[in-house]
Design a protein around this motif. Sequence first.
Motif, mmCIF file in Angstrom:
data_model
loop_
_atom_site.group_PDB
_atom_site.id
_atom_site.type_symbol
_atom_site.label_atom_id
_atom_site.label_comp_id
_atom_site.label_asym_id
_atom_site.label_seq_id
_atom_site.Cartn_x
_atom_site.Cartn_y
_atom_site.Cartn_z
ATOM 1 N N CYS A 34 -4.027 -1.547 -30.372
ATOM 2 C CA CYS A 34 -4.051 -2.524 -31.460
ATOM 3 C C CYS A 34 -4.258 -1.824 -32.793
ATOM 4 O O CYS A 34 -4.830 -0.732 -32.858
ATOM 5 C CB CYS A 34 -5.130 -3.570 -31.242
ATOM 6 N N THR A 35 -3.760 -2.454 -33.839
ATOM 7 C CA THR A 35 -4.041 -2.020 -35.201
ATOM 8 C C THR A 35 -4.720 -3.160 -35.926
ATOM 9 O O THR A 35 -4.296 -4.322 -35.815
ATOM 10 C CB THR A 35 -2.749 -1.631 -35.939
ATOM 11 N N MET A 36 -5.789 -2.833 -36.644
ATOM 12 C CA MET A 36 -6.496 -3.837 -37.429
ATOM 13 C C MET A 36 -5.867 -3.901 -38.821
ATOM 14 O O MET A 36 -5.891 -2.922 -39.564
ATOM 15 C CB MET A 36 -7.970 -3.480 -37.542
ATOM 16 N N ARG A 37 -5.301 -5.042 -39.150
ATOM 17 C CA ARG A 37 -4.767 -5.249 -40.502
ATOM 18 C C ARG A 37 -5.945 -5.680 -41.368
ATOM 19 O O ARG A 37 -6.487 -6.764 -41.209
ATOM 20 C CB ARG A 37 -3.696 -6.321 -40.468
ATOM 21 N N LEU A 38 -6.344 -4.804 -42.308
ATOM 22 C CA LEU A 38 -7.589 -5.013 -43.030
ATOM 23 C C LEU A 38 -7.417 -5.469 -44.467
ATOM 24 O O LEU A 38 -8.354 -5.989 -45.062
ATOM 25 C CB LEU A 38 -8.420 -3.721 -43.009
ATOM 26 N N TYR A 39 -6.260 -5.250 -45.041
ATOM 27 C CA TYR A 39 -6.042 -5.666 -46.424
ATOM 28 C C TYR A 39 -4.548 -5.739 -46.700
ATOM 29 O O TYR A 39 -3.739 -5.137 -45.992
ATOM 30 C CB TYR A 39 -6.700 -4.695 -47.412
ATOM 31 N N GLU A 40 -4.216 -6.489 -47.739
ATOM 32 C CA GLU A 40 -2.835 -6.523 -48.209
ATOM 33 C C GLU A 40 -2.638 -5.374 -49.183
ATOM 34 O O GLU A 40 -3.515 -5.095 -50.000
ATOM 35 C CB GLU A 40 -2.525 -7.860 -48.891
ATOM 36 N N THR A 51 -2.165 4.984 -45.928
ATOM 37 C CA THR A 51 -3.095 3.891 -45.704
ATOM 38 C C THR A 51 -3.023 3.512 -44.236
ATOM 39 O O THR A 51 -2.051 3.808 -43.544
ATOM 40 C CB THR A 51 -2.731 2.666 -46.561
ATOM 41 N N CYS A 52 -4.068 2.811 -43.765
ATOM 42 C CA CYS A 52 -4.055 2.436 -42.348
ATOM 43 C C CYS A 52 -3.388 1.080 -42.139
ATOM 44 O O CYS A 52 -3.359 0.585 -41.037
ATOM 45 C CB CYS A 52 -5.478 2.419 -41.794
ATOM 46 N N CYS A 53 -2.887 0.491 -43.195
ATOM 47 C CA CYS A 53 -2.249 -0.815 -43.065
ATOM 48 C C CYS A 53 -0.808 -0.806 -43.571
ATOM 49 O O CYS A 53 -0.231 -1.860 -43.824
ATOM 50 C CB CYS A 53 -3.055 -1.873 -43.822
ATOM 51 N N SER A 54 -0.229 0.375 -43.751
ATOM 52 C CA SER A 54 1.154 0.442 -44.212
ATOM 53 C C SER A 54 2.087 0.125 -43.044
ATOM 54 O O SER A 54 1.734 0.266 -41.875
ATOM 55 C CB SER A 54 1.471 1.830 -44.767
ATOM 56 N N LYS A 55 3.289 -0.305 -43.379
ATOM 57 C CA LYS A 55 4.263 -0.630 -42.342
ATOM 58 C C LYS A 55 4.594 0.592 -41.499
ATOM 59 O O LYS A 55 4.761 0.499 -40.281
ATOM 60 C CB LYS A 55 5.530 -1.197 -42.976
ATOM 61 N N LYS A 56 4.674 1.758 -42.135
ATOM 62 C CA LYS A 56 4.990 2.979 -41.380
ATOM 63 C C LYS A 56 3.924 3.250 -40.320
ATOM 64 O O LYS A 56 4.244 3.619 -39.189
ATOM 65 C CB LYS A 56 5.119 4.184 -42.315
ATOM 66 N N PHE A 75 -3.990 -7.189 -35.296
ATOM 67 C CA PHE A 75 -4.997 -8.220 -35.540
ATOM 68 C C PHE A 75 -5.326 -8.275 -37.031
ATOM 69 O O PHE A 75 -5.557 -7.243 -37.655
ATOM 70 C CB PHE A 75 -6.267 -7.947 -34.737
ATOM 71 N N HIS A 76 -5.376 -9.471 -37.567
ATOM 72 C CA HIS A 76 -5.619 -9.645 -38.999
ATOM 73 C C HIS A 76 -7.103 -9.926 -39.266
ATOM 74 O O HIS A 76 -7.642 -10.940 -38.823
ATOM 75 C CB HIS A 76 -4.762 -10.794 -39.535
ATOM 76 N N TYR A 77 -7.715 -8.993 -40.007
ATOM 77 C CA TYR A 77 -9.122 -9.149 -40.374
ATOM 78 C C TYR A 77 -9.313 -8.907 -41.869
ATOM 79 O O TYR A 77 -10.283 -8.292 -42.285
ATOM 80 C CB TYR A 77 -9.978 -8.165 -39.568
ATOM 81 N N PHE A 111 -16.545 -1.796 -34.386
ATOM 82 C CA PHE A 111 -17.423 -1.844 -33.218
ATOM 83 C C PHE A 111 -18.209 -3.154 -33.102
ATOM 84 O O PHE A 111 -19.108 -3.272 -32.286
ATOM 85 C CB PHE A 111 -18.377 -0.644 -33.236
ATOM 86 N N ASP A 112 -17.843 -4.133 -33.917
ATOM 87 C CA ASP A 112 -18.450 -5.454 -33.812
ATOM 88 C C ASP A 112 -17.352 -6.511 -33.669
ATOM 89 O O ASP A 112 -17.116 -7.039 -32.587
ATOM 90 C CB ASP A 112 -19.326 -5.734 -35.026
ATOM 91 N N ILE A 113 -16.634 -6.767 -34.759
ATOM 92 C CA ILE A 113 -15.592 -7.791 -34.728
ATOM 93 C C ILE A 113 -14.500 -7.436 -33.719
ATOM 94 O O ILE A 113 -14.046 -8.284 -32.946
ATOM 95 C CB ILE A 113 -15.010 -7.995 -36.136
ATOM 96 N N LEU A 114 -14.074 -6.166 -33.721
ATOM 97 C CA LEU A 114 -13.021 -5.774 -32.784
ATOM 98 C C LEU A 114 -13.525 -5.809 -31.342
ATOM 99 O O LEU A 114 -12.766 -6.142 -30.424
ATOM 100 C CB LEU A 114 -12.486 -4.383 -33.131
ATOM 101 N N TYR A 115 -14.806 -5.487 -31.131
ATOM 102 C CA TYR A 115 -15.331 -5.556 -29.768
ATOM 103 C C TYR A 115 -15.347 -6.999 -29.262
ATOM 104 O O TYR A 115 -15.083 -7.256 -28.073
ATOM 105 C CB TYR A 115 -16.721 -4.944 -29.675
ATOM 106 N N LYS A 116 -15.623 -7.946 -30.156
ATOM 107 C CA LYS A 116 -15.561 -9.356 -29.754
ATOM 108 C C LYS A 116 -14.147 -9.721 -29.324
ATOM 109 O O LYS A 116 -13.941 -10.482 -28.373
ATOM 110 C CB LYS A 116 -16.040 -10.237 -30.899
#
Length: 361
Positions: A34-40, A51-56, A75-77, A111-116
């Motif tokens: 999974c990848t966490m989408r963290l910001y636009e 960045t960790c949210c780029s399309k590439k 996952f969008h957070y 380690f909190d939200i993603l673990y849930k």
Amino acid sequence: MDKKKTALIAMSGGVDSSVAAELMSEKGFSCIGCTMRLYENDMIGEDLFGTCCSKKDTDDARAVTEKIGIPYHIFHYEKEFIDNVIEPFVCSYERGETPNPCIRCNKYLKFDILYKKAKELDCEYIVTGHYARIEEKDGHFYLKKAVDDTKDQSYVLYDLTEEQLSHTMFPLGEFKKTQAREIAEKNEFVTSHKSDSQDICFVPDGDYASMIKRYRGKEYPDGDIVDKNGNVIGHHYGLINYTIGQRRGLGVPADKRLYVTEIDTEKNRVVLSDNEDLFKREVTVRDFHWITGEMPKGDIRCSAKIRYKHKEQPATVTLPEKEGGICKILFDEPQRAITAGQSAVLYDGDIVLGGGIICKQ
């Protein structure tokens, strides 16, 4: 499959998380990537590489999971990231501090939200590409440094709890970075030659001040630059542009090197002084967190580091009476540029004992 053999792999689109997914799959775990989408990306200015949210990066992560043969999700957070990381980061700069947002992201997001989310997917473990180790001994879970001390990331993980550690795996903790690259190359991952990210993910160009002004939608007031005696020697363009120990970009003519030794938010001024004035032995730490068990009473001897790239140094530490309290660190030798907002992390050899946020001294 036994729930204890299921894992959710946090994948940034980089080489380390790619190899972590491969190693867990080889160990027989049922894995979900999974990848966490963290910001636009408009929040940081552009869709910049690194960045960790780029399309590439999400495309690369997906390509790796397809090659391994495991499912992949995004996952969008974004809101959770703003509330737990971005907003505290900006507030810290506004207080004249220099924060490390990766620590809060690890604690509250990975380690909190993603673990849930992992529990919703019936996964027992969160897996990341961090270079660190976890050891279970005598009924406790210990966070330890990585085998590769040049890549060790235990510093940014000090705020995890035993509960979080008990459901976390760091498969790269036993590997050298060169070995991780070799595994990626052997598996022909698209990430195998990808360079490591050097900056904070949501400030990929390193321009923190511009990101903060864009986020807040405002400019920050100019003010005086003064020497340690209070004499005005220059002009600053907003306190968020400065950090303790800074020498470059001060715009102050002088016949010797001057460094930022104080960011005075009360008087909206930057204080410059000699390099010698940056050295201090005492550090006050707030929001102190002890990882395992009950904190010892009284003073302890250990080593401590005051920033990610700092080599830990011997010190005597006065621990707080309870979790979240104030800790006092007295180094054996003065340390340079102790900076409010950064974290002081305590070590006993390879074991991370805990840490907290450095207060203004």
